[in-house]
Design a protein around this motif. Sequence first.
Motif, PDB file in Angstrom:
ATOM      1  N   ASN B 168       0.806  -1.229   0.000  1.00  0.00           N
ATOM      2  CA  ASN B 168       0.000   0.000   0.000  1.00  0.00           C
ATOM      3  C   ASN B 168       0.838   1.277   0.000  1.00  0.00           C
ATOM      4  OD1 ASN B 168       0.576  -0.932   2.672  1.00  0.00           O
ATOM      5  ND2 ASN B 168      -0.781   0.622   3.489  1.00  0.00           N
ATOM      6  N   ASN B 169       2.123   1.177   0.231  1.00  0.00           N
ATOM      7  CA  ASN B 169       3.056   2.283   0.037  1.00  0.00           C
ATOM      8  C   ASN B 169       2.607   3.595   0.682  1.00  0.00           C
ATOM      9  OD1 ASN B 169       5.447   3.309  -0.937  1.00  0.00           O
ATOM     10  ND2 ASN B 169       4.546   4.015  -2.854  1.00  0.00           N
ATOM     11  N   GLY B 170       2.268   3.531   1.923  1.00  0.00           N
ATOM     12  CA  GLY B 170       1.936   4.751   2.661  1.00  0.00           C
ATOM     13  C   GLY B 170       0.546   5.297   2.424  1.00  0.00           C
ATOM     14  N   THR B 171      -0.319   4.532   1.769  1.00  0.00           N
ATOM     15  CA  THR B 171      -1.691   4.987   1.517  1.00  0.00           C
ATOM     16  C   THR B 171      -2.666   3.925   2.038  1.00  0.00           C
ATOM     17  OG1 THR B 171      -1.989   3.865  -0.600  1.00  0.00           O
ATOM     18  CG2 THR B 171      -0.862   6.004  -0.646  1.00  0.00           C
ATOM     19  N   PRO B 172      -3.967   4.267   2.107  1.00  0.00           N
ATOM     20  CA  PRO B 172      -4.941   3.230   2.497  1.00  0.00           C
ATOM     21  C   PRO B 172      -5.301   2.300   1.334  1.00  0.00           C
ATOM     22  CG  PRO B 172      -5.742   5.476   2.967  1.00  0.00           C
ATOM     23  CD  PRO B 172      -4.581   5.588   2.043  1.00  0.00           C
ATOM     24  N   ARG B 173      -4.716   2.510   0.150  1.00  0.00           N
ATOM     25  CA  ARG B 173      -5.066   1.679  -1.020  1.00  0.00           C
ATOM     26  C   ARG B 173      -4.247   0.399  -1.004  1.00  0.00           C
ATOM     27  NH1 ARG B 173      -3.602   2.985  -5.629  1.00  0.00           N
ATOM     28  NH2 ARG B 173      -5.363   2.379  -6.900  1.00  0.00           N
ATOM     29  N   LEU B 174      -4.915  -0.712  -0.868  1.00  0.00           N
ATOM     30  CA  LEU B 174      -4.224  -2.001  -0.888  1.00  0.00           C
ATOM     31  C   LEU B 174      -5.068  -2.989  -1.692  1.00  0.00           C
ATOM     32  CD1 LEU B 174      -2.369  -3.759   1.954  1.00  0.00           C
ATOM     33  CD2 LEU B 174      -4.048  -5.038   0.645  1.00  0.00           C
ATOM     34  N   GLN B 175      -4.501  -3.424  -2.799  1.00  0.00           N
ATOM     35  CA  GLN B 175      -5.262  -4.339  -3.646  1.00  0.00           C
ATOM     36  C   GLN B 175      -5.174  -5.761  -3.111  1.00  0.00           C
ATOM     37  OE1 GLN B 175      -4.075  -5.934  -7.670  1.00  0.00           O
ATOM     38  NE2 GLN B 175      -5.491  -4.344  -8.349  1.00  0.00           N
ATOM     39  N   THR B 176      -6.305  -6.438  -3.134  1.00  0.00           N
ATOM     40  CA  THR B 176      -6.309  -7.846  -2.756  1.00  0.00           C
ATOM     41  C   THR B 176      -6.656  -8.675  -3.996  1.00  0.00           C
ATOM     42  OG1 THR B 176      -8.652  -7.877  -2.213  1.00  0.00           O
ATOM     43  CG2 THR B 176      -7.131  -7.297  -0.441  1.00  0.00           C
ATOM     44  N   VAL B 177      -6.228  -9.901  -3.984  1.00  0.00           N
ATOM     45  CA  VAL B 177      -6.546 -10.814  -5.085  1.00  0.00           C
ATOM     46  C   VAL B 177      -7.195 -12.059  -4.483  1.00  0.00           C
ATOM     47  CG1 VAL B 177      -5.620 -12.172  -6.987  1.00  0.00           C
ATOM     48  CG2 VAL B 177      -4.595  -9.963  -6.430  1.00  0.00           C
ATOM     49  N   THR B 178      -8.365 -12.380  -4.977  1.00  0.00           N
ATOM     50  CA  THR B 178      -9.061 -13.590  -4.524  1.00  0.00           C
ATOM     51  C   THR B 178      -9.137 -14.557  -5.702  1.00  0.00           C
ATOM     52  OG1 THR B 178     -10.412 -12.106  -3.190  1.00  0.00           O
ATOM     53  CG2 THR B 178     -11.097 -14.407  -3.289  1.00  0.00           C
ATOM     54  N   ASP B 179      -8.726 -15.784  -5.465  1.00  0.00           N
ATOM     55  CA  ASP B 179      -8.634 -16.768  -6.548  1.00  0.00           C
ATOM     56  C   ASP B 179      -9.812 -17.729  -6.547  1.00  0.00           C
ATOM     57  OD1 ASP B 179      -5.848 -16.168  -7.568  1.00  0.00           O
ATOM     58  OD2 ASP B 179      -5.424 -16.529  -5.445  1.00  0.00           O
ATOM     59  N   PHE B 180     -10.223 -18.080  -7.755  1.00  0.00           N
ATOM     60  CA  PHE B 180     -11.236 -19.128  -7.945  1.00  0.00           C
ATOM     61  C   PHE B 180     -10.730 -20.052  -9.056  1.00  0.00           C
ATOM     62  CE2 PHE B 180     -13.567 -15.628  -6.116  1.00  0.00           C
ATOM     63  CZ  PHE B 180     -14.443 -16.241  -5.234  1.00  0.00           C
ATOM     64  N   TYR B 181     -10.862 -21.349  -8.841  1.00  0.00           N
ATOM     65  CA  TYR B 181     -10.382 -22.328  -9.824  1.00  0.00           C
ATOM     66  C   TYR B 181     -11.583 -23.139 -10.288  1.00  0.00           C
ATOM     67  CZ  TYR B 181      -6.087 -21.031  -7.414  1.00  0.00           C
ATOM     68  OH  TYR B 181      -5.067 -20.317  -6.850  1.00  0.00           O
ATOM     69  N   LEU B 182     -11.954 -22.971 -11.548  1.00  0.00           N
ATOM     70  CA  LEU B 182     -13.174 -23.611 -12.043  1.00  0.00           C
ATOM     71  C   LEU B 182     -12.879 -24.646 -13.118  1.00  0.00           C
ATOM     72  CD1 LEU B 182     -15.781 -20.722 -12.368  1.00  0.00           C
ATOM     73  CD2 LEU B 182     -15.344 -22.215 -10.441  1.00  0.00           C
ATOM     74  N   ASP B 183     -13.760 -25.620 -13.171  1.00  0.00           N
ATOM     75  CA  ASP B 183     -13.743 -26.587 -14.258  1.00  0.00           C
ATOM     76  C   ASP B 183     -13.869 -25.814 -15.579  1.00  0.00           C
ATOM     77  OD1 ASP B 183     -14.454 -29.716 -14.803  1.00  0.00           O
ATOM     78  OD2 ASP B 183     -15.485 -28.376 -16.204  1.00  0.00           O
ATOM     79  N   PRO B 184     -13.121 -26.183 -16.620  1.00  0.00           N
ATOM     80  CA  PRO B 184     -13.094 -25.341 -17.837  1.00  0.00           C
ATOM     81  C   PRO B 184     -14.407 -25.280 -18.615  1.00  0.00           C
ATOM     82  CG  PRO B 184     -11.862 -27.363 -18.187  1.00  0.00           C
ATOM     83  CD  PRO B 184     -12.202 -27.332 -16.727  1.00  0.00           C
TER      84      PRO B 184
END
Lengths: 414, 268
Positions: B168-184
């Motif tokens: 977040n480099n000194g700011t309140p902005r922090l990206q999160t990544v949520t993963d989902f793994y699905l049958d193709p």
Amino acid sequence: MGKQTPTPKSAASAEGEAPPLWEFVSPSAFVAPKSGAEHIVRRWDAVKRIFKRDSAEEESPFKPESELQRLPAEFLQLLTGPVDWSGALSALEEALGGWSGAAGEPKVVFVVGAPWSGHAKILRAWAAARQASCFEAPSYVEILQYKRTWEQIPQPGEQPWVLPELERCYVRHAEGLNLVRHFLEQALRGTYGAGIIGCDSWAWAYLQHVWPAQFSSVLTLQAFDGARLTRLLRQLSVTHIRTPYTFKNASSGDTVLCAEDGSDAQVSAAMVKLAVRTRGNVGLALRYWRDVLRSEPESAETKEGGADVGESKEDAAPTVWVAPLPASPLPPADGTDSVALILHTLLLHRGLPEELLPQLLPMSHARIMATLLRLQGRGIVEECEQFWYVAPLGYAGTCTYLRERNYLIDQFWG
Amino acid sequence: MEKVKIADIFNSLDPSAMLHLALILAVAIASTMVLQKVFPWIAARLHDQRRHYILALVPLLRLIIIILAFLLSVPIIIEPSLQNMVALFGSLGIALGFALKDYASSLIAGIVATAERPYRSGDWIEIGGVYGEVTHVGLRTVQVTSADDTLYHIPHLKIWNEVVANANNGTPRLQTVTDFYLDPHHDGGKVRDILYDVALSSAYVSLNEPIVVVLKEKPWGTHYKVRAYPVDPQQQFNFTADISIRGREILQKNGFKFTLAVLDSGAE
């Protein structure tokens, strides 16, 4: 209104002329009442909150002076309401300026208002006066199951319809957004013909992200500053009671409002403070006003229609005493997110039924209820028929609390 | 040329000089302690950008206190001529270089970290395989508290040759990544729309920041990533958990199947 988009006129155009009591403007022309020291006071309050110990007692609402007591409910009702919306209807008509949704004109006009500002009541009254169809929102089950088809809404060619509460047409849930998206798309394309849609300002802020279109035809009620509030409260105080009352500050004895005085120039500091505290929200100002009116114990037995409430020594006019504005209770800073998440969710929907809350919040029903009951004890939320709302007197503190924590807030408090 | 003995450059320390030195030391230590208690205490009561500003001030002000104390002490200990200073610092440099190389390196890195700010208090960083929130930037180490509430003391010298990832480099902005793994075998567009609405309807989401759903085909299925920002960086784990729980529930309700096994080499 112009041919292309609603263009509300500035009613205070004539120099020296008092602005109309009710006025609809575009949201960009909304001017929240301010006092010179407001910025400093707000900063000082923020600093005090840093060093203040979290205590329910410290943050409880104002306690009236022992020598004064609250007005009886019946008398209070006579003295402060109900509001006559006819002026607001005329103002809306003027802002619409003959708009009918014809070719070249926007199909839909949005009327956005802060909680308790009365926009939904105004739209219902407008629909009744124009004999236009007024549609209520679908149930939450219909929203979540995406079952509403909006078939009740008339086809193009008929007169404008009204949907007064758009905030009741969505649920902040992954399955609760498509219905309102579909409705907004069809409405703006003109599928349903011309219509007026009312929306709470918090839901409006959220819906800008759900359906990020450019809404050009948006109206809002202009803020009630000290002068407007003075005129409105003076009108209300003489509408249902024969005897004109004088309202005096319980601490200083200064006149806050004089029902007999027709001059608009006399706006007391208390009225300005009330307007600033409520950000010009007329409904909120009325709630505060009803909360601060007091009478002396010996004169509390009021007779309907104009008995004495109290008499000041120097004049014969009966007096109602005005207590200081109560401090808006602040939500507890307990180091968890529960309070902020619950309050924000309630505001985005302008209240929610108890059974729906666990579906919208990442916490259990038990934890939600424990938090709600704690907030209810502080006067921050209230329950009415299984619906939970942010309480009017807790609104200011809640907005400050959420703004400090970077939550999305409405444009009128931002 | 006259040889300067190290012992000769020191002033004789009488009781008055000793008292002065003790006072300077005491005030410096007290100021630093107060600074390190009060500023984080105030910051803990704030929830926006001001929190990061206040936390970032701590190491800077502490450095200023140390420099001031040093500048006030040196004239008491030695005669502050160029010759004496060169002799003193040369000797100190040699001693530190041999005996306390890593310690001195960490101290210098701490000064560099204060200036370059690769991390500040309140930042979420990953350094040396440790991910957590910076809770204190000390003279020699940076203290990082991980999500499982373990406190790590990481020497500043890591910044010389290791990658410092700052979320977040000194700011309140922090990206999160949520993963989902699905049958193709599924409708990718519909899944993307569902996952977008799952993030948009989260109570934690910051609506002032973008929400993006991306996907990549893998040999074992489709890997979806929901990129979004929580209102507060400290909510990041609750935020991703919320998206995971509600996303899984709605995807299953709509008949989408998750992959049963993901090869380690294939998952990202």
